[in-house]
Design an enzyme around this catalytic site. Sequence first.
Site, PDB file in Angstrom:
ATOM      1  N   ASN A   1     -33.990  -2.750 -46.359  1.00 33.14           N
ATOM      2  CA  ASN A   1     -34.000  -3.719 -47.453  1.00 33.14           C
ATOM      3  C   ASN A   1     -33.640  -2.950 -48.713  1.00 33.14           C
ATOM      4  O   ASN A   1     -34.427  -2.137 -49.204  1.00 33.14           O
ATOM      5  CB  ASN A   1     -35.395  -4.347 -47.576  1.00 33.14           C
ATOM      6  CG  ASN A   1     -35.559  -5.198 -48.820  1.00 33.14           C
ATOM      7  OD1 ASN A   1     -34.605  -5.432 -49.555  1.00 33.14           O
ATOM      8  ND2 ASN A   1     -36.778  -5.655 -49.065  1.00 33.14           N
TER       9      ASN A   1
ATOM     10  N   LYS B   1     -32.046   3.553 -53.047  1.00 38.20           N
ATOM     11  CA  LYS B   1     -32.268   4.180 -51.735  1.00 38.20           C
ATOM     12  C   LYS B   1     -30.973   4.461 -50.990  1.00 38.20           C
ATOM     13  O   LYS B   1     -30.971   5.251 -50.045  1.00 38.20           O
ATOM     14  CB  LYS B   1     -33.163   3.288 -50.861  1.00 38.20           C
ATOM     15  CG  LYS B   1     -34.603   3.202 -51.308  1.00 38.20           C
ATOM     16  CD  LYS B   1     -35.509   2.658 -50.222  1.00 38.20           C
ATOM     17  CE  LYS B   1     -35.129   1.291 -49.743  1.00 38.20           C
ATOM     18  NZ  LYS B   1     -36.031   0.758 -48.698  1.00 38.20           N
TER      19      LYS B   1
ATOM     20  N   SER C   1     -49.716   5.076 -38.702  1.00 35.01           N
ATOM     21  CA  SER C   1     -50.179   5.842 -39.857  1.00 35.01           C
ATOM     22  C   SER C   1     -51.600   6.358 -39.653  1.00 35.01           C
ATOM     23  O   SER C   1     -52.436   5.686 -39.049  1.00 35.01           O
ATOM     24  CB  SER C   1     -50.153   4.953 -41.112  1.00 35.01           C
ATOM     25  OG  SER C   1     -50.798   5.577 -42.187  1.00 35.01           O
TER      26      SER C   1
ATOM     27  N   TYR D   1     -52.754  -1.837 -46.208  1.00 37.47           N
ATOM     28  CA  TYR D   1     -51.705  -1.065 -45.547  1.00 37.47           C
ATOM     29  C   TYR D   1     -52.242  -0.486 -44.233  1.00 37.47           C
ATOM     30  O   TYR D   1     -51.628  -0.656 -43.172  1.00 37.47           O
ATOM     31  CB  TYR D   1     -51.219   0.063 -46.448  1.00 37.47           C
ATOM     32  CG  TYR D   1     -50.359   1.074 -45.729  1.00 37.47           C
ATOM     33  CD1 TYR D   1     -49.064   0.754 -45.328  1.00 37.47           C
ATOM     34  CD2 TYR D   1     -50.847   2.339 -45.427  1.00 37.47           C
ATOM     35  CE1 TYR D   1     -48.279   1.677 -44.646  1.00 37.47           C
ATOM     36  CE2 TYR D   1     -50.069   3.272 -44.747  1.00 37.47           C
ATOM     37  CZ  TYR D   1     -48.789   2.932 -44.359  1.00 37.47           C
ATOM     38  OH  TYR D   1     -48.019   3.844 -43.679  1.00 37.47           O
TER      39      TYR D   1
ATOM     40  N   ASN E   1     -49.884  13.271 -43.642  1.00 36.48           N
ATOM     41  CA  ASN E   1     -49.261  13.375 -44.968  1.00 36.48           C
ATOM     42  C   ASN E   1     -47.900  14.043 -44.871  1.00 36.48           C
ATOM     43  O   ASN E   1     -47.803  15.268 -44.878  1.00 36.48           O
ATOM     44  CB  ASN E   1     -50.180  14.136 -45.929  1.00 36.48           C
ATOM     45  CG  ASN E   1     -51.250  13.242 -46.507  1.00 36.48           C
ATOM     46  OD1 ASN E   1     -52.186  12.872 -45.811  1.00 36.48           O
ATOM     47  ND2 ASN E   1     -51.107  12.870 -47.763  1.00 36.48           N
TER      48      ASN E   1
ATOM     49  N   LYS F   1     -39.593   7.038 -53.485  1.00 39.09           N
ATOM     50  CA  LYS F   1     -40.955   6.547 -53.276  1.00 39.09           C
ATOM     51  C   LYS F   1     -41.789   6.556 -54.553  1.00 39.09           C
ATOM     52  O   LYS F   1     -42.873   5.981 -54.600  1.00 39.09           O
ATOM     53  CB  LYS F   1     -41.645   7.381 -52.190  1.00 39.09           C
ATOM     54  CG  LYS F   1     -41.047   7.171 -50.804  1.00 39.09           C
ATOM     55  CD  LYS F   1     -41.586   8.168 -49.798  1.00 39.09           C
ATOM     56  CE  LYS F   1     -43.055   8.007 -49.509  1.00 39.09           C
ATOM     57  NZ  LYS F   1     -43.358   6.770 -48.736  1.00 39.09           N
TER      58      LYS F   1
ATOM     59  N   ARG G   1     -44.407   7.042 -57.194  1.00 42.03           N
ATOM     60  CA  ARG G   1     -45.773   7.552 -57.171  1.00 42.03           C
ATOM     61  C   ARG G   1     -46.304   7.748 -55.758  1.00 42.03           C
ATOM     62  O   ARG G   1     -47.292   8.457 -55.555  1.00 42.03           O
ATOM     63  CB  ARG G   1     -46.705   6.624 -57.956  1.00 42.03           C
ATOM     64  CG  ARG G   1     -46.832   5.222 -57.384  1.00 42.03           C
ATOM     65  CD  ARG G   1     -47.663   4.333 -58.316  1.00 42.03           C
ATOM     66  NE  ARG G   1     -47.679   2.955 -57.886  1.00 42.03           N
ATOM     67  CZ  ARG G   1     -48.504   2.454 -56.983  1.00 42.03           C
ATOM     68  NH1 ARG G   1     -49.398   3.233 -56.409  1.00 42.03           N
ATOM     69  NH2 ARG G   1     -48.454   1.171 -56.660  1.00 42.03           N
TER      70      ARG G   1
ATOM     71  N   PHE H   1     -56.051  15.980 -58.607  1.00 45.15           N
ATOM     72  CA  PHE H   1     -57.226  15.147 -58.836  1.00 45.15           C
ATOM     73  C   PHE H   1     -58.498  15.984 -58.907  1.00 45.15           C
ATOM     74  O   PHE H   1     -58.616  17.034 -58.261  1.00 45.15           O
ATOM     75  CB  PHE H   1     -57.376  14.111 -57.722  1.00 45.15           C
ATOM     76  CG  PHE H   1     -56.359  13.004 -57.764  1.00 45.15           C
ATOM     77  CD1 PHE H   1     -55.924  12.476 -58.974  1.00 45.15           C
ATOM     78  CD2 PHE H   1     -55.844  12.485 -56.590  1.00 45.15           C
ATOM     79  CE1 PHE H   1     -54.994  11.457 -59.010  1.00 45.15           C
ATOM     80  CE2 PHE H   1     -54.913  11.460 -56.612  1.00 45.15           C
ATOM     81  CZ  PHE H   1     -54.487  10.951 -57.826  1.00 45.15           C
ATOM     82  N   GLU H   2     -59.445  15.467 -59.659  1.00 48.03           N
ATOM     83  CA  GLU H   2     -60.784  16.041 -59.687  1.00 48.03           C
ATOM     84  C   GLU H   2     -61.423  15.921 -58.303  1.00 48.03           C
ATOM     85  O   GLU H   2     -60.861  15.302 -57.395  1.00 48.03           O
ATOM     86  CB  GLU H   2     -61.630  15.292 -60.718  1.00 48.03           C
ATOM     87  CG  GLU H   2     -61.815  13.812 -60.374  1.00 48.03           C
ATOM     88  CD  GLU H   2     -62.385  12.990 -61.505  1.00 48.03           C
ATOM     89  OE1 GLU H   2     -62.592  13.562 -62.598  1.00 48.03           O
ATOM     90  OE2 GLU H   2     -62.617  11.781 -61.309  1.00 48.03           O
ATOM     91  N   GLY H   3     -62.599  16.494 -58.140  1.00 50.56           N
ATOM     92  CA  GLY H   3     -63.273  16.476 -56.846  1.00 50.56           C
ATOM     93  C   GLY H   3     -63.643  15.079 -56.382  1.00 50.56           C
ATOM     94  O   GLY H   3     -63.815  14.160 -57.185  1.00 50.56           O
TER      95      GLY H   3
ATOM     96  N   ARG I   1     -56.022  17.657 -46.470  1.00 54.52           N
ATOM     97  CA  ARG I   1     -55.199  16.720 -45.716  1.00 54.52           C
ATOM     98  C   ARG I   1     -54.377  17.486 -44.685  1.00 54.52           C
ATOM     99  O   ARG I   1     -54.168  18.700 -44.808  1.00 54.52           O
ATOM    100  CB  ARG I   1     -54.240  15.974 -46.649  1.00 54.52           C
ATOM    101  CG  ARG I   1     -54.909  15.029 -47.649  1.00 54.52           C
ATOM    102  CD  ARG I   1     -55.250  13.698 -47.042  1.00 54.52           C
ATOM    103  NE  ARG I   1     -55.763  12.760 -48.036  1.00 54.52           N
ATOM    104  CZ  ARG I   1     -55.017  11.946 -48.767  1.00 54.52           C
ATOM    105  NH1 ARG I   1     -53.689  11.976 -48.654  1.00 54.52           N
ATOM    106  NH2 ARG I   1     -55.563  11.108 -49.619  1.00 54.52           N
TER     107      ARG I   1
END
Length: 331
Positions: free
Chosen positions: A33, A39, A117, A140, A169, A178, A180, A201-203, A214
Site C-alpha cells: 500500500n 516507501k 511478532s 497490534y 526487535n 518507519k 518513530r 528512555f529512563e528506567g 531486548r
Amino acid sequence: MHIVVTGAAGFIGSNLVRALNARGETNILAVDNLSRADKFRNLADCEIADYLDKEHFRAALDAGSFDGEIAAILHQGACSDTMQTDGRYMMDNNFRYSSDLLAYCQSESVPLIYASSASVYGAGPVFKEGRANEKPLNVYGYSKFLFDQIVRRRWEDNSAQVVGLRYFNVYGPREAHKGRMASVAMHCCDQFRKSGKVTLFEGSGGYAAGEQRRDFVSVDDVVRVNLYFLDNPAKSGIFNCGTGASQTFNDVAVATINALRAAQGKNALTLAELKTQAMIEYGPFPPGLQDKYQSFTEADIDDLRAAQYSAPFADVQAGVGRYVGWLLANR
C-alpha cells in the site's frame, strides 16, 4: 510462477525482495500500500515482475486471477505501529487480510510464510511459543496473536506449508520510512550524527536507565530464516525469530556510537566514558507508552533449532556495526 511478497516496499519485505534477487529470482509480485509514497525507494534497486496495491491483490485473489500462478507467499504486509489506536484498521489490515491469505493458500496448496511478532508475549517473562505465554499489551500484538490462533486451529486442514515467524526487535537497512517506529539503532545513529549524543528512555520494569533488555535481531538474519523455510516447504510451525540472547539498549547505543567514531578514525569508548562525556543521556517515555512497553524480551529459539535452522545470529556489536556502515553509505 510468481513468488508473492506482501509489504514488499516495507522494511523486511524489501530486504526479502533484494535477497531473492541475489538468488536470481526476479519473477516476484510485489504487493503493498503506497499511500506512503516514499516507501517506493525501498524497491527502486530491486527487480520485480509486477506491483499490485494490496486491495487490488485481495480482489484479484477473490476473482481467481492468480490461481495456479503463485509458487509461495511471503506475507510481510501489516500495520506495525504499536501505538496505533484504530482497532478496526489494525484488525482488518493485520488479522482479516492474513486470514484471507491463509484461506487462499490452503485452497490452492500454496506455501505461506508470514510475519508474526514477539509482541504477542506482552510483558513476558517467558518467550516460548505456547498459549500460556501469550498476553499482548496492545491491539497490534492482539492482531498478531489472534491470527496465530487461527493458524493453530487449522493445522489439521493444511494442504501446504504454513510458517509464522515471531520477529523480535529487528533492525537494519530500508527502515527509514518507519519514522518513530524504526529501530533503536537507526534512531541512535540519527541522533548522534545530528547532536553528538544519544537519548534513551529512563528506567522501567525494574531496569535502570538504558538497561532494559531486548532481543535485537538483524534483518539479514530475519531474511535468512524466511528463505530457509521457503527452501524447506515440508516444515511448518510458529517459530520465534530472534537471536536467543537479549542485550541492553545501552549496548545498542554504545555499538552505534563506536561504529560512527570508528568511521571518523576515533577510538572506541566504554558506556561509562560515553555517559561521563554526556554522549548518552536518558529521558522520559512518551505519554501512554510506558504501560505498553516490553522492558525485557528474549526469544526461546529451541523450536527454530529443532526445525534444523542452524545458522548463527549476529550480536548487537557485529550487526549494528554493519548497519551503521550501510547508513553512512546510503543516507
